[in-house]
Design a protein around this motif. Structure first.
Motif, mmCIF file in Angstrom:
data_model
loop_
_atom_site.group_PDB
_atom_site.id
_atom_site.type_symbol
_atom_site.label_atom_id
_atom_site.label_comp_id
_atom_site.label_asym_id
_atom_site.label_seq_id
_atom_site.Cartn_x
_atom_site.Cartn_y
_atom_site.Cartn_z
ATOM 1 N N HIS A 167 0.926 -1.364 0.471
ATOM 2 C CA HIS A 167 -0.166 -0.056 0.258
ATOM 3 C C HIS A 167 0.636 1.586 0.116
ATOM 4 O O HIS A 167 1.812 0.926 0.990
ATOM 5 N N TYR A 168 0.979 2.061 -0.859
ATOM 6 C CA TYR A 168 1.334 3.144 -1.406
ATOM 7 C C TYR A 168 0.712 4.738 -0.473
ATOM 8 O O TYR A 168 -0.223 4.263 -1.526
ATOM 9 N N LEU A 169 0.806 5.152 0.300
ATOM 10 C CA LEU A 169 -0.183 6.011 0.386
ATOM 11 C C LEU A 169 0.917 7.552 0.977
ATOM 12 O O LEU A 169 1.499 7.960 1.460
ATOM 13 N N LYS A 170 -0.254 8.785 0.322
ATOM 14 C CA LYS A 170 0.601 9.876 0.308
ATOM 15 C C LYS A 170 -0.380 11.123 1.301
ATOM 16 O O LYS A 170 -1.327 11.081 0.153
ATOM 17 N N GLY A 171 0.417 11.814 1.902
ATOM 18 C CA GLY A 171 -1.231 12.800 3.148
ATOM 19 C C GLY A 171 0.214 14.310 2.698
ATOM 20 O O GLY A 171 0.732 14.466 2.516
ATOM 21 N N ASN A 172 -1.020 15.066 2.130
ATOM 22 C CA ASN A 172 -0.091 16.613 1.443
ATOM 23 C C ASN A 172 -1.288 17.604 3.638
ATOM 24 O O ASN A 172 -1.068 18.316 3.409
#
Lengths: 126, 359
Positions: free
Chosen positions: B305-310
């Motif tokens: 799972h690749y997750l990116k938050g800003n």
């Protein structure tokens, strides 16, 4: 290498009664925490709208003016999120599944909760 | 040289639980090449991450797959916890391991049943699913859901299992172990199954490794990779044996899964013995800001799972790499040179889960 390994198991199963149940003639298996369907109690709902914000499938519609609370059972994924977050415990989870339906529709409930009137302030001067 | 013809296989085929299309290039009865195509059940889950709060997305992440649902939910939560640097209580980590291993049991039993069905052993299929029902009952008693558990959340788990129930579950596993022993004896020793599966769909160790096979497909060829060895969650405190088999044929892949059933029950027993008392969740404050690759072992292999938050409530990107996707190139290698009649068995031997793959 062996032959007819399955015979023992197969013969034993023939002797036993069936492990399947005749649903819906017989009731489906359920446990006290099974997630069946969401039940709404209009007498305690304060129309805060947390349930519809938390709903991952956007199955709930709340209309504050018309005092109605709607749920689309076809969209609801029975995740228990609204039940967990309801501040007044107006939502509960029933262990029974809803009956199958052929036509999509929404179930509408009326919110009967009336905000209790504030006790009148006593006249401070007197 | 005989004439080449193309036979379409799938997306609707009795052996396929989910739709994948393969164009089989045949010369007489022999498959010489395979052209796969997917894209029948794309649902756009990864795009939904931009529309749902990160705490609510776990219910959607869990619905990526109908069989390994718990592992998807847990992997997503662990990824978010890594970004936000949340320390999950130890009891929650152990509970996640217990539910993950129950998922593995239920997935492997489901697969063994389907596999038996693919080579025409209906009785074995029904017996495998009968045992699976016991596993699903435990799932429902502890989480409230049979296949979609919904018991994982960011910061811990939503439900606790009482210590008495945990002991009862461990005790019940002895009976399930006995039933599974009887079942796997048929799979591993019956002559008709060996005749059907030996030397069918062979892939060498090097090919499996270089084409990116994961999970039981790789382990069946002797590549000892198991993501649980990374020690995520509570796996670093448990003894995880890696089951491998060297032949690389359909029988090896079947044997690996059959023997993994017992490592899973063993892991559950270990976890029940070691589980500490304490809280099951921590309060989550703040929003994820950063990115993380979370790897976990699904019943079918390595899941990413690749997750990116800003720094907002909504993630900007989620990418799920599922084991079936990486197992398709090895599958094509297996199919090249096989007989047409063996294709259904070989396709099923990688345990294809197309819903996962297309999300």
């Amino acid at each position: 290498m062996a032959f007819f390994e399955m015979v023992k198991t197969a013969l034993r199963t023939v002797m036993q009664k069936p492990v399947t149940i005749l649903y819906p003639l017989q009731a489906a298996k359920k446990t006290p925490i099974s997630r069946g369907h969401v039940v709404f109690d209009g007498s305690t709902c304060i129309s805060c709208g947390i349930c519809l914000r938390r709903c991952p499938s956007q199955a709930i519609v709340l209309n504050k003016e018309a005092k109605s609370w709607q749920i689309n059972r076809f969209r609801c994924v029975v995740c228990n999120s609204c039940v967990d977050t309801c501040p007044t415990k107006s939502l509960t989870m029933d262990t029974r599944y809803t009956a199958p339906a052929a036509v999509q529709g929404v179930e509408t409930f009326t919110i009967t909760y009336v905000k209790p009137a504030r006790p009148e302030k006593k006249d401070e001067s007197g | 040289m005989s004439k080449q013809i193309i036979v379409p296989f799938g997306p609707q085929h009795p052996v396929l639980p989910e739709p994948i299309h393969l164009d089989l290039v045949l010369e007489d009865e022999r498959v010489i090449d395979v052209i796969p195509s997917i894209g029948y059940i794309h649902r756009g889950f990864e795009k939904l991450v931009e529309k749902r709060e990160f705490t609510d997305y776990v219910y959607i992440a869990e619905r990526t797959c109908g069989i390994c649902s718990f592992v998807h939910g847990a992997t997503y939560c662990q990824g978010i916890e890594q970004i936000m640097k949340i320390d999950v209580p130890e009891r929650a980590e152990y509970l996640r391991v217990i539910w993950s291993e129950y998922s593995r049991l239920h997935s492997h039993l489901l697969w063994l049943g389907l596999f038996a069905d693919s080579f025409g052993f209906e009785n074995l299929f029904m017996n495998a699913w009968k045992i699976r029902e016991d596993i699903l009952d435990v799932m429902e008693q502890t989480t409230g859901g049979r296949v979609i558990q919904g018991s994982c959340k960011v910061g811990g788990v939503r439900r606790d299992i009482s210590n008495e129930k945990l002991d009862a579950m461990a005790k019940d596993l002895d009976r399930i172990d006995r039933d599974m022993k009887e079942l796997t004896t048929v799979f591993l020793q019956d002559s008709s199954i060996q005749h059907r599966l030996r030397n069918v769909g062979v892939i060498s160790r090097d090919d499996a490794y270089h084409l990116g096979a994961v999970g039981p497909t790789a382990r069946g060829s002797g590549v000892a990779i198991d993501t649980r060895k990374l020690g995520y969650g509570a796996y670093d405190r448990l003894n995880v044996p890696v089951v491998t088999d060297s032949c690389g044929d359909c029988y090896s892949r079947c044997a690996v899964r059959a023997r993994e059933l017992f490592t899973s029950t063993d892991l559950i027993r270990q976890a029940v013995k070691k589980i500490p008392d304490g809280p099951i969740d921590v309060k989550v404050t703040g929003v994820p800001d950063g990115e993380y690759f979370m790897r976990a072992e699904q019943p079918r292999g390595e899941l990413v799972h690749y997750l990116k938050g800003n720094g907002t409530k909504f993630l900007v990107r989620s990418r799920i790499r599922t084991p079936t996707l990486t197992n398709i190139p090895p599958l094509i290698k297996m199919l090249q040179g096989c007989e047409l009649a063996d294709v259904p068995v070989i396709v099923l031997s990688i345990d294809p889960c197309i819903s996962c793959t297309e999300r």
